[in-house]
Design a protein around this motif. Structure first.
Motif, short mmCIF file in Angstrom:
data_model
loop_
_atom_site.label_atom_id
_atom_site.label_comp_id
_atom_site.label_asym_id
_atom_site.label_seq_id
_atom_site.Cartn_x
_atom_site.Cartn_y
_atom_site.Cartn_z
N GLY A 37 33.95 38.59 -80.05
CA GLY A 37 32.44 38.18 -79.76
C GLY A 37 32.38 37.70 -78.32
O GLY A 37 31.22 37.84 -77.87
N TRP A 38 33.30 36.83 -78.05
CA TRP A 38 33.13 36.29 -76.52
C TRP A 38 33.13 37.50 -75.60
O TRP A 38 32.37 37.66 -74.73
N ALA A 39 33.95 38.46 -75.68
CA ALA A 39 33.90 39.72 -74.98
C ALA A 39 32.81 40.65 -75.01
O ALA A 39 32.15 40.92 -73.91
N ASN A 40 32.40 40.56 -76.21
CA ASN A 40 30.91 41.44 -76.29
C ASN A 40 29.75 41.08 -75.77
O ASN A 40 28.95 41.75 -75.22
N ALA A 41 29.71 39.57 -75.73
CA ALA A 41 28.62 38.88 -75.18
C ALA A 41 28.56 39.14 -73.76
O ALA A 41 27.53 39.27 -73.06
N ARG A 42 29.66 39.22 -73.21
CA ARG A 42 29.73 39.18 -71.63
C ARG A 42 29.58 40.64 -71.13
O ARG A 42 29.07 40.78 -70.23
N THR A 100 15.76 29.20 -69.25
CA THR A 100 16.05 30.08 -70.54
C THR A 100 17.68 30.64 -69.97
O THR A 100 18.32 30.85 -71.23
N ASP A 101 18.09 30.86 -68.98
CA ASP A 101 19.52 31.21 -68.84
C ASP A 101 20.42 29.99 -69.18
O ASP A 101 21.48 30.64 -69.77
N MET A 102 19.97 28.93 -68.87
CA MET A 102 21.00 27.79 -69.38
C MET A 102 21.10 27.74 -70.80
O MET A 102 22.00 27.14 -71.41
N ALA A 103 20.10 28.27 -71.63
CA ALA A 103 20.07 28.25 -73.31
C ALA A 103 20.80 29.58 -73.68
O ALA A 103 20.86 29.28 -74.75
N ARG A 104 21.10 30.24 -72.95
CA ARG A 104 21.91 31.46 -73.52
C ARG A 104 23.08 31.05 -73.98
O ARG A 104 23.83 30.15 -73.48
N PRO A 105 23.95 31.87 -75.02
CA PRO A 105 25.08 31.38 -75.42
C PRO A 105 26.28 31.71 -74.47
O PRO A 105 27.46 31.20 -74.66
N VAL A 106 26.04 32.54 -73.49
CA VAL A 106 26.77 32.88 -72.50
C VAL A 106 26.63 31.71 -71.31
O VAL A 106 25.59 31.75 -70.98
N GLY A 107 27.60 30.86 -70.88
CA GLY A 107 27.41 29.97 -69.80
C GLY A 107 26.69 30.27 -68.42
O GLY A 107 26.99 31.66 -68.31
N LEU A 108 26.10 29.62 -67.91
CA LEU A 108 25.29 29.83 -66.62
C LEU A 108 26.45 30.69 -65.67
O LEU A 108 26.22 31.71 -65.14
N LEU A 109 27.46 29.84 -65.26
CA LEU A 109 28.43 30.21 -64.57
C LEU A 109 29.05 31.74 -64.81
O LEU A 109 29.14 32.59 -63.99
N SER A 110 29.18 31.70 -66.06
CA SER A 110 29.92 33.19 -66.64
C SER A 110 29.00 34.15 -66.33
O SER A 110 29.15 35.46 -66.12
N GLN A 111 27.41 34.07 -66.53
CA GLN A 111 26.54 35.00 -66.14
C GLN A 111 26.53 35.27 -64.81
O GLN A 111 26.26 36.59 -64.57
N GLN A 112 26.60 34.32 -64.02
CA GLN A 112 26.79 34.89 -62.56
C GLN A 112 27.99 35.71 -62.25
O GLN A 112 27.90 36.90 -61.42
N VAL A 113 29.19 35.25 -62.75
CA VAL A 113 30.42 36.37 -62.61
C VAL A 113 30.19 37.46 -63.18
O VAL A 113 30.32 38.69 -62.59
N CYS A 114 29.39 37.81 -64.17
CA CYS A 114 29.06 38.89 -65.17
C CYS A 114 28.25 39.66 -64.26
O CYS A 114 28.32 41.03 -64.05
N GLY A 130 38.35 26.62 -58.26
CA GLY A 130 38.34 25.32 -58.79
C GLY A 130 37.10 24.41 -58.10
O GLY A 130 36.52 23.65 -58.93
N LEU A 131 36.90 24.73 -56.86
CA LEU A 131 35.79 24.12 -56.30
C LEU A 131 34.64 24.53 -57.13
O LEU A 131 33.73 23.82 -57.09
N VAL A 132 34.33 25.83 -57.07
CA VAL A 132 33.26 26.41 -57.64
C VAL A 132 32.99 25.82 -58.99
O VAL A 132 31.94 25.30 -59.36
N ARG A 133 34.12 25.42 -59.79
CA ARG A 133 33.88 24.90 -61.18
C ARG A 133 33.28 23.48 -61.06
O ARG A 133 32.54 22.97 -61.92
#
Length: 267
Positions: free
Chosen positions: A5-10, A97-111, A249-252
Protein backbone atom coordinates in the motif's frame (compact mmCIF):
# COMPACT_ATOMS: atom_id res chain seq x y z
CA UNK A 1 -0.27 0.75 5.89
CA UNK A 2 1.30 -2.35 4.30
CA UNK A 3 4.49 -2.12 2.25
CA UNK A 4 2.47 -2.72 -0.92
CA UNK A 5 0.00 0.00 0.00
CA UNK A 6 2.88 2.36 0.82
CA UNK A 7 4.50 1.71 -2.57
CA UNK A 8 1.21 1.95 -4.49
CA UNK A 9 0.35 5.31 -2.91
CA UNK A 10 3.69 6.78 -3.91
CA UNK A 11 3.57 5.33 -7.39
CA UNK A 12 0.07 6.75 -7.89
CA UNK A 13 1.30 10.18 -6.84
CA UNK A 14 4.38 9.87 -9.08
CA UNK A 15 2.22 8.86 -12.07
CA UNK A 16 -0.06 11.82 -11.43
CA UNK A 17 2.93 14.19 -11.44
CA UNK A 18 4.20 12.66 -14.69
CA UNK A 19 0.86 13.46 -16.34
CA UNK A 20 0.98 16.96 -14.87
CA UNK A 21 4.45 17.57 -16.31
CA UNK A 22 3.41 16.39 -19.77
CA UNK A 23 0.37 18.67 -19.61
CA UNK A 24 2.76 21.63 -19.89
CA UNK A 25 4.17 20.73 -23.30
CA UNK A 26 6.00 24.03 -23.77
CA UNK A 27 8.04 23.45 -20.63
CA UNK A 28 8.89 19.94 -21.79
CA UNK A 29 10.06 21.27 -25.16
CA UNK A 30 12.20 23.90 -23.42
CA UNK A 31 13.77 21.21 -21.24
CA UNK A 32 14.73 19.41 -24.45
CA UNK A 33 15.76 22.44 -26.50
CA UNK A 34 17.89 24.22 -23.86
CA UNK A 35 20.51 21.48 -23.33
CA UNK A 36 20.63 20.83 -27.08
CA UNK A 37 21.55 24.48 -27.65
CA UNK A 38 24.00 24.34 -24.76
CA UNK A 39 25.75 21.36 -26.36
CA UNK A 40 26.03 23.13 -29.71
CA UNK A 41 27.25 26.45 -28.29
CA UNK A 42 29.67 24.96 -25.76
CA UNK A 43 31.23 22.67 -28.37
CA UNK A 44 31.63 25.62 -30.78
CA UNK A 45 33.15 27.77 -28.02
CA UNK A 46 35.79 25.22 -27.03
CA UNK A 47 36.67 24.50 -30.67
CA UNK A 48 37.28 28.23 -31.10
CA UNK A 49 39.41 28.33 -27.93
CA UNK A 50 41.52 25.37 -29.07
CA UNK A 51 41.87 26.74 -32.60
CA UNK A 52 44.37 24.62 -34.52
CA UNK A 53 45.64 22.88 -31.39
CA UNK A 54 44.55 19.30 -30.71
CA UNK A 55 45.62 19.37 -27.05
CA UNK A 56 45.73 22.20 -24.49
CA UNK A 57 47.28 21.63 -21.06
CA UNK A 58 47.14 17.88 -21.61
CA UNK A 59 43.40 17.86 -22.43
CA UNK A 60 42.49 16.76 -25.97
CA UNK A 61 39.76 18.71 -27.75
CA UNK A 62 37.66 15.55 -28.08
CA UNK A 63 37.75 15.07 -24.30
CA UNK A 64 36.73 18.68 -23.69
CA UNK A 65 33.79 18.58 -26.12
CA UNK A 66 32.68 15.26 -24.65
CA UNK A 67 32.84 16.80 -21.17
CA UNK A 68 30.75 19.89 -21.95
CA UNK A 69 28.19 17.83 -23.88
CA UNK A 70 27.73 15.29 -21.09
CA UNK A 71 27.70 18.12 -18.55
CA UNK A 72 24.65 19.60 -20.29
CA UNK A 73 22.85 16.24 -20.03
CA UNK A 74 23.85 15.78 -16.38
CA UNK A 75 22.53 19.27 -15.61
CA UNK A 76 19.24 18.42 -17.34
CA UNK A 77 18.92 15.30 -15.20
CA UNK A 78 19.78 17.10 -11.98
CA UNK A 79 17.64 20.23 -12.35
CA UNK A 80 13.89 20.23 -11.57
CA UNK A 81 11.15 22.76 -10.80
CA UNK A 82 10.30 21.57 -7.29
CA UNK A 83 10.81 25.10 -6.01
CA UNK A 84 8.34 26.65 -8.46
CA UNK A 85 5.76 23.96 -7.73
CA UNK A 86 6.02 24.41 -3.97
CA UNK A 87 5.90 28.20 -4.13
CA UNK A 88 2.70 28.03 -6.17
CA UNK A 89 1.09 25.55 -3.75
CA UNK A 90 1.96 27.67 -0.71
CA UNK A 91 0.86 30.89 -2.38
CA UNK A 92 -2.59 29.69 -3.49
CA UNK A 93 -3.32 27.70 -0.33
CA UNK A 94 -3.31 24.24 -1.93
CA UNK A 95 -0.45 23.27 0.37
CA UNK A 96 -3.08 22.69 3.07
CA UNK A 97 -4.66 19.94 0.96
CA UNK A 98 -1.23 18.47 0.25
CA UNK A 99 -0.44 18.27 3.95
CA UNK A 100 -3.68 16.37 4.57
CA UNK A 101 -2.83 13.61 2.09
CA UNK A 102 -1.85 10.14 3.35
CA UNK A 103 1.50 10.57 1.56
CA UNK A 104 3.71 12.94 3.55
CA UNK A 105 4.53 16.35 2.10
CA UNK A 106 8.25 15.64 1.79
CA UNK A 107 7.50 12.29 0.15
CA UNK A 108 5.24 14.10 -2.33
CA UNK A 109 8.15 16.34 -3.33
CA UNK A 110 10.45 13.35 -3.78
CA UNK A 111 7.80 11.60 -5.90
CA UNK A 112 7.56 14.76 -7.99
CA UNK A 113 11.31 14.71 -8.53
CA UNK A 114 11.16 11.05 -9.57
CA UNK A 115 8.34 11.95 -11.98
CA UNK A 116 10.48 14.61 -13.61
CA UNK A 117 13.35 12.15 -13.92
CA UNK A 118 11.01 9.71 -15.70
CA UNK A 119 9.98 12.50 -18.09
CA UNK A 120 13.60 13.46 -18.78
CA UNK A 121 14.84 9.90 -19.43
CA UNK A 122 13.48 9.79 -23.02
CA UNK A 123 14.82 13.33 -23.54
CA UNK A 124 18.33 12.06 -22.83
CA UNK A 125 17.83 9.39 -25.51
CA UNK A 126 16.74 12.08 -27.98
CA UNK A 127 19.72 14.28 -27.08
CA UNK A 128 22.35 11.58 -27.58
CA UNK A 129 22.35 11.84 -31.42
CA UNK A 130 22.87 15.61 -31.07
CA UNK A 131 25.76 15.02 -28.68
CA UNK A 132 27.34 12.42 -30.97
CA UNK A 133 26.97 14.63 -34.05
CA UNK A 134 28.16 17.88 -32.42
CA UNK A 135 30.89 16.68 -30.07
CA UNK A 136 31.74 13.24 -31.39
CA UNK A 137 30.92 11.72 -28.02
CA UNK A 138 33.78 9.48 -27.03
CA UNK A 139 33.40 6.05 -25.47
CA UNK A 140 33.65 5.88 -21.68
CA UNK A 141 37.06 5.25 -20.17
CA UNK A 142 37.89 1.57 -19.52
CA UNK A 143 36.04 0.29 -16.46
CA UNK A 144 34.14 3.59 -16.09
CA UNK A 145 30.59 2.49 -16.97
CA UNK A 146 29.62 1.06 -13.56
CA UNK A 147 31.14 3.89 -11.48
CA UNK A 148 29.66 6.45 -13.90
CA UNK A 149 26.12 5.09 -13.56
CA UNK A 150 26.45 4.94 -9.76
CA UNK A 151 27.90 8.44 -9.64
CA UNK A 152 25.10 9.79 -11.85
CA UNK A 153 22.48 8.30 -9.55
CA UNK A 154 24.16 9.72 -6.45
CA UNK A 155 24.55 13.09 -8.16
CA UNK A 156 20.85 13.19 -8.96
CA UNK A 157 19.97 12.36 -5.36
CA UNK A 158 22.29 15.07 -4.01
CA UNK A 159 20.76 17.55 -6.46
CA UNK A 160 17.25 16.60 -5.28
CA UNK A 161 18.26 17.26 -1.68
CA UNK A 162 19.82 20.63 -2.50
CA UNK A 163 16.71 21.65 -4.44
CA UNK A 164 14.48 20.63 -1.52
CA UNK A 165 16.54 22.85 0.78
CA UNK A 166 16.05 25.83 -1.52
CA UNK A 167 12.34 25.01 -1.91
CA UNK A 168 11.85 24.87 1.87
CA UNK A 169 12.48 28.63 2.04
CA UNK A 170 9.00 29.01 0.52
CA UNK A 171 7.60 28.26 3.98
CA UNK A 172 9.25 31.41 5.35
CA UNK A 173 8.79 33.76 2.38
CA UNK A 174 6.49 33.76 -0.65
CA UNK A 175 8.99 35.49 -2.96
CA UNK A 176 11.77 33.16 -4.05
CA UNK A 177 12.33 34.09 -7.69
CA UNK A 178 15.54 36.04 -6.98
CA UNK A 179 17.00 33.33 -4.77
CA UNK A 180 16.00 30.63 -7.23
CA UNK A 181 17.72 32.44 -10.11
CA UNK A 182 20.84 33.02 -8.00
CA UNK A 183 20.92 29.35 -7.05
CA UNK A 184 20.52 28.32 -10.71
CA UNK A 185 23.50 30.47 -11.75
CA UNK A 186 25.74 29.47 -8.85
CA UNK A 187 24.94 25.78 -9.14
CA UNK A 188 25.82 25.86 -12.84
CA UNK A 189 29.24 27.29 -11.97
CA UNK A 190 29.93 25.27 -8.81
CA UNK A 191 28.87 21.97 -10.39
CA UNK A 192 31.21 22.34 -13.36
CA UNK A 193 28.38 22.62 -15.87
CA UNK A 194 29.68 25.78 -17.49
CA UNK A 195 33.43 25.27 -17.04
CA UNK A 196 35.26 22.08 -16.00
CA UNK A 197 36.67 22.37 -12.51
CA UNK A 198 40.12 21.30 -13.64
CA UNK A 199 40.60 24.65 -15.45
CA UNK A 200 40.12 26.53 -12.17
CA UNK A 201 43.07 27.73 -10.08
CA UNK A 202 44.33 24.89 -7.89
CA UNK A 203 43.10 26.41 -4.62
CA UNK A 204 39.61 26.95 -6.03
CA UNK A 205 39.44 23.53 -7.67
CA UNK A 206 40.29 21.78 -4.40
CA UNK A 207 37.53 23.68 -2.58
CA UNK A 208 34.92 23.08 -5.29
CA UNK A 209 35.73 19.36 -5.46
CA UNK A 210 34.72 19.06 -1.80
CA UNK A 211 31.44 20.98 -2.13
CA UNK A 212 28.17 19.13 -2.82
CA UNK A 213 27.48 20.70 -6.23
CA UNK A 214 30.37 18.95 -7.94
CA UNK A 215 28.55 15.68 -7.23
CA UNK A 216 25.79 16.60 -9.68
CA UNK A 217 27.82 17.13 -12.85
CA UNK A 218 31.60 17.20 -12.49
CA UNK A 219 32.18 13.91 -10.68
CA UNK A 220 30.14 11.62 -12.98
CA UNK A 221 31.46 13.25 -16.16
CA UNK A 222 35.05 13.19 -14.88
CA UNK A 223 34.63 9.46 -14.25
CA UNK A 224 33.17 8.90 -17.73
CA UNK A 225 36.05 10.59 -19.57
CA UNK A 226 38.74 9.07 -17.36
CA UNK A 227 39.83 12.12 -15.37
CA UNK A 228 38.93 10.11 -12.25
CA UNK A 229 40.13 6.51 -12.47
CA UNK A 230 40.51 3.62 -10.07
CA UNK A 231 40.84 4.67 -6.44
CA UNK A 232 40.34 8.34 -7.35
CA UNK A 233 36.94 7.55 -8.88
CA UNK A 234 35.79 5.65 -5.79
CA UNK A 235 37.08 8.43 -3.54
CA UNK A 236 34.94 10.90 -5.50
CA UNK A 237 31.94 8.58 -5.17
CA UNK A 238 32.63 8.40 -1.43
CA UNK A 239 32.45 12.21 -1.28
CA UNK A 240 29.09 12.02 -3.06
CA UNK A 241 27.80 9.52 -0.50
CA UNK A 242 29.01 11.73 2.34
CA UNK A 243 27.18 14.74 0.94
CA UNK A 244 24.04 12.70 0.31
CA UNK A 245 23.94 11.67 3.98
CA UNK A 246 24.69 15.19 5.25
CA UNK A 247 22.36 17.11 2.94
CA UNK A 248 19.64 14.46 3.19
CA UNK A 249 19.72 14.68 6.97
CA UNK A 250 19.61 18.48 6.79
CA UNK A 251 16.57 18.29 4.49
CA UNK A 252 14.66 16.20 7.01
CA UNK A 253 15.49 18.62 9.84
CA UNK A 254 14.61 21.74 7.87
CA UNK A 255 11.35 20.33 6.49
CA UNK A 256 10.29 19.14 9.93
CA UNK A 257 10.49 22.76 11.09
CA UNK A 258 9.21 24.24 7.83
CA UNK A 259 5.80 22.54 7.85
CA UNK A 260 5.02 24.30 11.13
CA UNK A 261 5.56 27.66 9.43
CA UNK A 262 2.75 27.23 6.88
CA UNK A 263 0.25 30.06 6.63
CA UNK A 264 -2.40 29.16 4.05
CA UNK A 265 -3.03 32.00 1.61
CA UNK A 266 -6.46 32.05 -0.03
CA UNK A 267 -7.94 28.65 -0.81
Amino acid sequence: MTLTGWANARWAFTSSRVRTVYAYRTDVLIWLFAPAMQVVLQAALWRAIYGERAIVDGVPLAMMTTYVSLAAIQHLIGWDDTTDWLIERVRDGKIGTDMARPVGLLSQQVCGQVAQLLVKAPMVVLLLPVVVFVSGLGAPAPGAVGPYVLSTLLGWMVSCCLTLLVASVAFWTLELSGMEFLYFVLSGFLSGTLVPLWVMPDWMRVILEWLPWQSVVYTPVAIYIGRFEGARAWEAIGVQLLWLVLVGGLVRLVWRRAVHRVVVQGG
